[in-house]
Write a protein that holds these residues in place. Structure first.
Motif, PDB file in Angstrom:
ATOM      1  N   PHE A 112       0.777  -1.060  -0.142  1.00 33.43           N
ATOM      2  CA  PHE A 112       0.027  -0.097  -0.139  1.00 33.43           C
ATOM      3  C   PHE A 112       0.790   1.462   0.043  1.00 33.43           C
ATOM      4  CE2 PHE A 112      -2.174   3.403   2.580  1.00 33.43           C
ATOM      5  CZ  PHE A 112      -3.087   3.459   1.559  1.00 33.43           C
ATOM      6  N   VAL A 113       1.898   1.356   0.869  1.00 39.50           N
ATOM      7  CA  VAL A 113       2.907   2.385   0.862  1.00 39.50           C
ATOM      8  C   VAL A 113       3.719   2.679  -0.354  1.00 39.50           C
ATOM      9  CG1 VAL A 113       5.083   3.483   2.013  1.00 39.50           C
ATOM     10  CG2 VAL A 113       3.106   2.157   3.386  1.00 39.50           C
ATOM     11  N   ASN A 114       3.952   1.416  -0.850  1.00 39.88           N
ATOM     12  CA  ASN A 114       4.959   1.597  -2.422  1.00 39.88           C
ATOM     13  C   ASN A 114       3.649   2.449  -3.601  1.00 39.88           C
ATOM     14  OD1 ASN A 114       7.168   0.351  -1.014  1.00 39.88           O
ATOM     15  ND2 ASN A 114       6.749  -1.627  -2.074  1.00 39.88           N
ATOM     16  N   ALA A 115       2.347   1.647  -3.507  1.00 38.04           N
ATOM     17  CA  ALA A 115       1.475   2.153  -4.322  1.00 38.04           C
ATOM     18  C   ALA A 115       1.351   3.607  -4.040  1.00 38.04           C
ATOM     19  CB  ALA A 115       0.223   1.518  -4.108  1.00 38.04           C
ATOM     20  N   VAL A 116       1.053   4.332  -2.763  1.00 37.10           N
ATOM     21  CA  VAL A 116       0.736   5.493  -2.678  1.00 37.10           C
ATOM     22  C   VAL A 116       2.103   6.284  -2.952  1.00 37.10           C
ATOM     23  CG1 VAL A 116       0.689   7.441  -0.825  1.00 37.10           C
ATOM     24  CG2 VAL A 116      -0.852   5.111  -0.732  1.00 37.10           C
ATOM     25  N   GLN A 117       3.437   5.876  -2.813  1.00 38.34           N
ATOM     26  CA  GLN A 117       4.598   6.535  -3.111  1.00 38.34           C
ATOM     27  C   GLN A 117       4.498   6.900  -4.828  1.00 38.34           C
ATOM     28  OE1 GLN A 117       7.585   4.356  -1.385  1.00 38.34           O
ATOM     29  NE2 GLN A 117       7.895   5.542   0.462  1.00 38.34           N
ATOM     30  N   PHE A 118       4.354   5.391  -5.465  1.00 40.65           N
ATOM     31  CA  PHE A 118       4.136   5.789  -6.851  1.00 40.65           C
ATOM     32  C   PHE A 118       3.338   6.858  -7.372  1.00 40.65           C
ATOM     33  CE2 PHE A 118       1.973   4.300 -10.771  1.00 40.65           C
ATOM     34  CZ  PHE A 118       2.920   4.550 -11.552  1.00 40.65           C
ATOM     35  N   LEU A 119       1.935   6.613  -6.947  1.00 38.09           N
ATOM     36  CA  LEU A 119       0.994   7.631  -7.505  1.00 38.09           C
ATOM     37  C   LEU A 119       1.111   8.966  -7.070  1.00 38.09           C
ATOM     38  CD1 LEU A 119      -2.204   5.343  -6.646  1.00 38.09           C
ATOM     39  CD2 LEU A 119      -1.313   5.861  -8.873  1.00 38.09           C
ATOM     40  N   THR A 120       1.686   9.065  -5.915  1.00 38.89           N
ATOM     41  CA  THR A 120       2.184  10.603  -5.691  1.00 38.89           C
ATOM     42  C   THR A 120       3.312  11.029  -6.532  1.00 38.89           C
ATOM     43  OG1 THR A 120       1.593  10.228  -3.339  1.00 38.89           O
ATOM     44  CG2 THR A 120       2.792  12.048  -3.781  1.00 38.89           C
ATOM     45  N   ALA A 121       3.967  10.383  -6.655  1.00 37.83           N
ATOM     46  CA  ALA A 121       5.213  10.737  -7.735  1.00 37.83           C
ATOM     47  C   ALA A 121       4.889  10.900  -9.129  1.00 37.83           C
ATOM     48  CB  ALA A 121       6.446   9.780  -7.553  1.00 37.83           C
ATOM     49  N   TYR A 122       3.921  10.207  -9.577  1.00 37.56           N
ATOM     50  CA  TYR A 122       3.239  10.008 -10.756  1.00 37.56           C
ATOM     51  C   TYR A 122       2.406  11.436 -10.948  1.00 37.56           C
ATOM     52  CZ  TYR A 122       0.670   8.670 -14.941  1.00 37.56           C
ATOM     53  OH  TYR A 122       0.172   8.417 -16.255  1.00 37.56           O
ATOM     54  N   VAL A 123       1.743  11.790  -9.973  1.00 39.17           N
ATOM     55  CA  VAL A 123       0.752  12.956  -9.861  1.00 39.17           C
ATOM     56  C   VAL A 123       1.744  14.054 -10.071  1.00 39.17           C
ATOM     57  CG1 VAL A 123      -0.885  14.355  -8.889  1.00 39.17           C
ATOM     58  CG2 VAL A 123      -1.333  11.845  -9.271  1.00 39.17           C
ATOM     59  N   VAL A 163       9.228   6.206  -6.867  1.00 38.62           N
ATOM     60  CA  VAL A 163       9.508   7.894  -7.452  1.00 38.62           C
ATOM     61  C   VAL A 163      10.335   7.765  -8.971  1.00 38.62           C
ATOM     62  CG1 VAL A 163      10.597  10.026  -7.014  1.00 38.62           C
ATOM     63  CG2 VAL A 163       9.547   8.729  -4.952  1.00 38.62           C
ATOM     64  N   GLN A 164      11.117   6.801  -9.108  1.00 32.27           N
ATOM     65  CA  GLN A 164      11.785   6.700 -10.375  1.00 32.27           C
ATOM     66  C   GLN A 164      10.972   6.216 -11.210  1.00 32.27           C
ATOM     67  OE1 GLN A 164      14.847   3.958  -9.071  1.00 32.27           O
ATOM     68  NE2 GLN A 164      16.383   5.597  -8.897  1.00 32.27           N
ATOM     69  N   LEU A 165      10.047   5.200 -11.004  1.00 35.58           N
ATOM     70  CA  LEU A 165       9.205   4.680 -11.992  1.00 35.58           C
ATOM     71  C   LEU A 165       7.967   5.946 -12.411  1.00 35.58           C
ATOM     72  CD1 LEU A 165       7.927   2.287 -13.575  1.00 35.58           C
ATOM     73  CD2 LEU A 165       6.527   1.769 -11.427  1.00 35.58           C
ATOM     74  N   GLY A 166       7.730   6.487 -11.511  1.00 37.16           N
ATOM     75  CA  GLY A 166       6.626   7.804 -11.754  1.00 37.16           C
ATOM     76  C   GLY A 166       7.087   8.758 -12.625  1.00 37.16           C
ATOM     77  N   ALA A 167       8.764   8.925 -12.085  1.00 35.93           N
ATOM     78  CA  ALA A 167       9.345   9.831 -13.195  1.00 35.93           C
ATOM     79  C   ALA A 167       9.469   9.409 -14.495  1.00 35.93           C
ATOM     80  CB  ALA A 167      10.541  10.212 -12.724  1.00 35.93           C
ATOM     81  N   CYS A 168       9.800   8.036 -14.831  1.00 37.66           N
ATOM     82  CA  CYS A 168      10.099   7.394 -15.957  1.00 37.66           C
ATOM     83  C   CYS A 168       8.940   7.308 -16.840  1.00 37.66           C
ATOM     84  CB  CYS A 168      10.760   6.178 -15.800  1.00 37.66           C
ATOM     85  SG  CYS A 168      12.431   6.309 -15.096  1.00 37.66           S
TER      86      CYS A 168
END
Length: 125
Positions: free
Chosen positions: A5-16, A91-96
């Motif tokens: 859940f934490v990983n998903a929130v981190q990714f979604l936050t970074a992506y947005v 975060v890297q995935l969101g940026a990429c």
């Protein structure tokens, strides 16, 4: 469980966040070119939630090209910085992913599902 859940929130936050930064690059380029109406509440709400901005004064010609290219260049630069940093993989995935979307939409025109609006100053990612 919770870690996923934490990983998903981190990714979604970074992506947005990176999506908003991408759209902000379009606005910044437009303002740099003298298109001050790009600084408006409508664009703020669109870039935060819709991954698009409206810049009618940069809807054609060389200004349109500068504004369009500013988006993908900024996003690819951020993705490169993210990969070279110690930011987490989410975060890297969101940026990429944002960088990939930017190249597809702004450089290659692949994701232009709103083609009629692009001519009127809409920039989508």
């Amino acid at each position: 469980g919770f870690t996923m859940f934490v990983n998903a929130v981190q990714f979604l936050t970074a992506y947005v966040f990176f999506g908003a930064a991408h759209e902000l690059a379009h606005v910044a380029a437009a303002v740099f070119l003298g298109c001050l109406p790009a600084l408006c509440w409508r664009n703020l709400s669109c870039l935060l939630g819709g991954r698009c901005v409206h810049i009618p004064s940069a809807s054609e010609g060389w200004r349109c090209q500068v504004v369009r290219h500013a988006g993908w260049i900024a996003s690819v630069a951020v993705a490169c910085c993210a990969m070279l940093s110690s930011w987490g993989p989410q975060v890297q995935l969101g940026a990429c992913l944002t960088g990939l979307e930017a190249v597809l939409s702004d450089l290659m025109g692949v994701c232009q599902q709103h083609g009629d609006k692009v001519e009127k100053g809409w920039f989508f990612c």
